[in-house]
Scaffold this motif. Sequence first.
Motif, PDB file in Angstrom:
ATOM      1  N   THR B 266       0.533  -1.107  -0.097  1.00  0.00           N
ATOM      2  CA  THR B 266      -0.187   0.106   0.252  1.00  0.00           C
ATOM      3  C   THR B 266       0.879   1.317   0.329  1.00  0.00           C
ATOM      4  O   THR B 266       0.368   2.261  -0.561  1.00  0.00           O
ATOM      5  CB  THR B 266      -0.533  -0.086   1.097  1.00  0.00           C
ATOM      6  OG1 THR B 266      -0.511  -0.627   2.852  1.00  0.00           O
ATOM      7  CG2 THR B 266      -2.093  -1.088   1.071  1.00  0.00           C
ATOM      8  N   GLN B 268       3.905   1.350  -1.332  1.00  0.00           N
ATOM      9  CA  GLN B 268       3.615   1.576  -2.996  1.00  0.00           C
ATOM     10  C   GLN B 268       2.738   2.146  -4.061  1.00  0.00           C
ATOM     11  O   GLN B 268       2.920   3.540  -4.778  1.00  0.00           O
ATOM     12  CB  GLN B 268       4.022   0.502  -3.836  1.00  0.00           C
ATOM     13  CG  GLN B 268       4.951   0.573  -5.104  1.00  0.00           C
ATOM     14  CD  GLN B 268       5.508  -1.479  -5.308  1.00  0.00           C
ATOM     15  OE1 GLN B 268       3.724  -1.829  -5.437  1.00  0.00           O
ATOM     16  NE2 GLN B 268       6.170  -1.131  -6.465  1.00  0.00           N
ATOM     17  N   ARG B 269       1.678   2.350  -2.955  1.00  0.00           N
ATOM     18  CA  ARG B 269       0.230   2.448  -4.224  1.00  0.00           C
ATOM     19  C   ARG B 269       0.092   3.656  -4.400  1.00  0.00           C
ATOM     20  O   ARG B 269      -0.152   4.638  -4.659  1.00  0.00           O
ATOM     21  CB  ARG B 269      -0.497   1.396  -3.748  1.00  0.00           C
ATOM     22  CG  ARG B 269      -2.017   1.712  -3.728  1.00  0.00           C
ATOM     23  CD  ARG B 269      -2.951   1.851  -5.086  1.00  0.00           C
ATOM     24  NE  ARG B 269      -2.962   0.069  -5.503  1.00  0.00           N
ATOM     25  CZ  ARG B 269      -3.345  -0.520  -6.043  1.00  0.00           C
ATOM     26  NH1 ARG B 269      -3.733  -0.035  -7.359  1.00  0.00           N
ATOM     27  NH2 ARG B 269      -3.919  -2.025  -6.206  1.00  0.00           N
ATOM     28  N   LEU B 270      -0.028   4.404  -2.603  1.00  0.00           N
ATOM     29  CA  LEU B 270       0.218   5.654  -2.745  1.00  0.00           C
ATOM     30  C   LEU B 270       0.807   6.793  -3.338  1.00  0.00           C
ATOM     31  O   LEU B 270       0.896   7.938  -3.446  1.00  0.00           O
ATOM     32  CB  LEU B 270       0.349   5.677  -0.327  1.00  0.00           C
ATOM     33  CG  LEU B 270      -0.842   5.486  -0.242  1.00  0.00           C
ATOM     34  CD1 LEU B 270      -0.773   5.312   1.253  1.00  0.00           C
ATOM     35  CD2 LEU B 270      -2.050   5.776   0.248  1.00  0.00           C
ATOM     36  N   ARG B 271       2.648   6.363  -3.275  1.00  0.00           N
ATOM     37  CA  ARG B 271       3.297   6.553  -3.666  1.00  0.00           C
ATOM     38  C   ARG B 271       4.029   6.822  -5.001  1.00  0.00           C
ATOM     39  O   ARG B 271       4.274   7.823  -5.458  1.00  0.00           O
ATOM     40  CB  ARG B 271       4.714   5.517  -3.032  1.00  0.00           C
ATOM     41  CG  ARG B 271       5.335   6.241  -1.874  1.00  0.00           C
ATOM     42  CD  ARG B 271       6.266   5.761  -1.301  1.00  0.00           C
ATOM     43  NE  ARG B 271       7.612   6.016  -1.517  1.00  0.00           N
ATOM     44  CZ  ARG B 271       8.772   5.811  -2.209  1.00  0.00           C
ATOM     45  NH1 ARG B 271       9.165   4.727  -1.442  1.00  0.00           N
ATOM     46  NH2 ARG B 271       9.274   5.804  -2.844  1.00  0.00           N
ATOM     47  N   ALA B 272       3.254   6.023  -5.863  1.00  0.00           N
ATOM     48  CA  ALA B 272       3.204   5.895  -6.816  1.00  0.00           C
ATOM     49  C   ALA B 272       1.648   7.365  -7.698  1.00  0.00           C
ATOM     50  O   ALA B 272       1.368   7.255  -8.676  1.00  0.00           O
ATOM     51  CB  ALA B 272       2.171   4.805  -7.630  1.00  0.00           C
ATOM     52  N   ALA B 273       1.059   8.056  -6.885  1.00  0.00           N
ATOM     53  CA  ALA B 273      -0.251   8.676  -7.159  1.00  0.00           C
ATOM     54  C   ALA B 273       0.824   9.751  -6.975  1.00  0.00           C
ATOM     55  O   ALA B 273       1.725  10.100  -6.394  1.00  0.00           O
ATOM     56  CB  ALA B 273      -0.905   9.054  -5.625  1.00  0.00           C
ATOM     57  N   PRO B 274       0.359  11.726  -7.103  1.00  0.00           N
ATOM     58  CA  PRO B 274       0.866  12.655  -7.498  1.00  0.00           C
ATOM     59  C   PRO B 274       0.876  12.620  -6.301  1.00  0.00           C
ATOM     60  O   PRO B 274       0.051  14.521  -6.393  1.00  0.00           O
ATOM     61  CB  PRO B 274       0.325  13.101  -8.347  1.00  0.00           C
ATOM     62  CG  PRO B 274      -0.841  12.782  -8.460  1.00  0.00           C
ATOM     63  CD  PRO B 274      -0.808  11.122  -8.568  1.00  0.00           C
ATOM     64  N   ILE B 275       1.710  12.965  -5.352  1.00  0.00           N
ATOM     65  CA  ILE B 275       1.687  13.724  -4.094  1.00  0.00           C
ATOM     66  C   ILE B 275       2.974  13.624  -3.688  1.00  0.00           C
ATOM     67  O   ILE B 275       4.083  12.483  -3.676  1.00  0.00           O
ATOM     68  CB  ILE B 275       0.709  12.040  -3.032  1.00  0.00           C
ATOM     69  CG1 ILE B 275       1.440  10.898  -2.655  1.00  0.00           C
ATOM     70  CG2 ILE B 275      -0.447  12.249  -3.565  1.00  0.00           C
ATOM     71  CD1 ILE B 275       0.458  10.350  -2.091  1.00  0.00           C
ATOM     72  N   PRO B 276       4.175  14.426  -2.467  1.00  0.00           N
ATOM     73  CA  PRO B 276       5.179  14.138  -1.625  1.00  0.00           C
ATOM     74  C   PRO B 276       5.285  12.648  -1.241  1.00  0.00           C
ATOM     75  O   PRO B 276       4.622  12.346  -1.236  1.00  0.00           O
ATOM     76  CB  PRO B 276       5.124  15.349  -1.020  1.00  0.00           C
ATOM     77  CG  PRO B 276       3.925  15.963  -1.372  1.00  0.00           C
ATOM     78  CD  PRO B 276       2.665  15.057  -1.993  1.00  0.00           C
ATOM     79  N   ALA B 277       6.337  12.773  -1.345  1.00  0.00           N
ATOM     80  CA  ALA B 277       7.176  11.323  -1.179  1.00  0.00           C
ATOM     81  C   ALA B 277       6.745  11.660   0.354  1.00  0.00           C
ATOM     82  O   ALA B 277       7.145   9.883   1.112  1.00  0.00           O
ATOM     83  CB  ALA B 277       8.675  11.164  -1.840  1.00  0.00           C
TER      84      ALA B 277
END
Lengths: 329, 429
Positions: B266, B268-277
């Motif tokens: 999850t 990885q899924r979140l960080r694949a979105a256009p959001i800050p790391a």
Amino acid sequence: MPAMTSTEADTGTPSAGPMPLVRCEGLRKAFGSLVAVDDVSLAIAPGEAYGLLGPNGAGKTTAISMLCGLLAPDAGTVHVADEPIGVGRATGKQHLGLVPQELALYGDLSARENLVLLGRLQGLRGATLRRRVDEVLEIVGLADRAGDRLETFSGGMQRRPSIAAGLLHRPRLLVLDEPTVGVDPQSRNAILEQVAALSAEGTALLYTSHYMEEVERVCDRVGIMDGGRLIAEGTRRELVTRIDAADRVEVEARGDLDALASRLRALDAVAQVDHSDGGLLVLASEGRAVLPELIAAAQALDVALSGVEVAEPDLEAVFLSLTGRALRD
Amino acid sequence: MRAMLIIAGRDLRSRLRDRSGLVAGIVAPAALAVIISLAFSGAGTDPVRLALADADDSDLSADIAAELREAMDDVDEVVLVDAASRAEASALVDDGEVGAAVVLPEGLQEALEEATGEPEEVAVGVIGGTGAPLSTAIAEGLAGAVAAQVEQTATAVAATVATGVQQAVAEGAFAAPDDADDADDADVALDDDLTALLLPPGVEGFEELGEEAAQAEAALALEEAGGAEDRLDAASYFGPSMAVLSALLVVTTAPRALIRERRTGTLQRLRAAPIPAWAPAAGLGVSVAVVGLVAMLVIQGIVAVALGASLGDPLGLLALSLAVVAFAGALSALIASLVRTESQADGLATAVTFSLALVGGHFIELHALPEGLQTLALATPNGWALRGYTALAADGASVTEILAPIGVVLGFAVVLVLLALPGLRRQGA
């Protein structure tokens, strides 16, 4: 996108045509002394389905992790729709939809709650978000189970919200990392159908798998990875031609088989004709192209055909030829 | 920021659905606070019963006994029971009627009048009860106080006599030892024997005797010892103590949650979105910080309402609690940077939390710890936090008066975050 055929014309790599949607150049990643990805460059055209085929440990997941900006490469660049992709960068990621190998969703939340959460992170809000969530649930066939917690779903069923999550924001490129691993055959087939439908609608795909038949079914072009390197790339036909393997046409027939064999040997596409038990075995560069003449010759010679089967060389054969190992060693 | 809050909201929702988390983070520490507060408050416990036997039956012993009774009248936790003799006192102890007994010995006044009493000759007796260490300890304390009083009184008496003798010598009524042979009008010559009779053991001369007499203290009294903590009731101490422990327990679950998200994909899924790391890890941090702060305030509220704990200035309470949560978050970040698996995270978090709690005075009041541990508590941010809470509750300090503990706690947080950053960057968290 129809299933690939051996009569498909080769028009060259997409990178020679319109501006590619995805450009990966010189990607490299090492973990200690292990070089997981070594100088991988690839391009994916808009709407193209690109398959990344290779055995376990070939570097496929590492490569797409870098492509999606989840892993910083030691060298190389990634651009999607001309925007650079990198770890810590938010820009460019709106063009990508990721369907990871793991379920990667929250089991204690329902399918709808998971999609609403991810949709909000993609910038969707309010009625737009609700509408889109309903749409993707419909696409993947989960409308009637939207309120159920994911931990109550079967393994195959859990792949569906995972694919739905990748589609929420209408990405230009959908990245699927081994989406059918651990899935029952029926669910696997359903997933492949959904993916093929997405490709037909114009969504570009990057599909990784170690199952040759999936890649052949879904993808326009294939890159073969082994040991971290991209060892071959092209359409299925290009790859097969590269290893100079012929199609096998097995003919079951009764009558003057010698005469029939002589007629077939005279055809340009036929490389070899041998007698087999109850018929003939024909090796041809394009087996399907030989069929009309085979049938005409049989009719002229009064040979009764009871069965014809064309077996084209597959990517397994390509991989074996290139590496000396089977794809699933 | 928006992504961080979305992720925090998701985690909070999951934690609320997971009732075991609420039990571990809020209910259990609250219950612990109430139980420990009740245990250390002495509420509902019987007073210590001591027997007092006057074996001397003299005016002096009667005065001493009267002083003891008067002193004990103000102490609710101790009840003095009169015994006619040592034997009766011993019987009361044996029967369990009293926990221990204090015996004013026979010959007490005589020894004092002679002003030559050796300490062992005027030893105040203690009869201790089996299995009554507290009662025996109190009895020994009283006996010690009586013995000290007797010695001081003897010193004062001797000094008075000596002063009188000195005066008499000055006026010519007595002759000084060295002048005895030259005395004409002296009625008594101070020879060595008489001098020895007048001076108590260990006292070399009349001047030293005068100095000792001047230092003689007055009546027997029980002194209250200790600092502010002694004046703080148990609930007012252990309420904040358990609240801090709860915050540490709750907030240090964040590393485990982060590792689980990494394992399940999850993250990885979140960080694949256009959001800050940093948004996923920060969102988890915000979530546990909120739960930790709520837990602290709920526990302190419970002890205030249910046990009548006095916690002090609300603004100071909030400020100090926020600082504690910030420290707990920093500790979580450091743990997350060091571990790889969920079990490692759990183990390290538990070990660190309870080590800090033991050293910092969460289970035993700071003033009751050995001096070395009291000093060691200053090396822990939670120890400083407890000092701040104590100042709020016992001294009525305002928020500005506890800036030092707040600053120290936040300083620890900053240091821990700086230590955590390299490891977190390496993990890509």
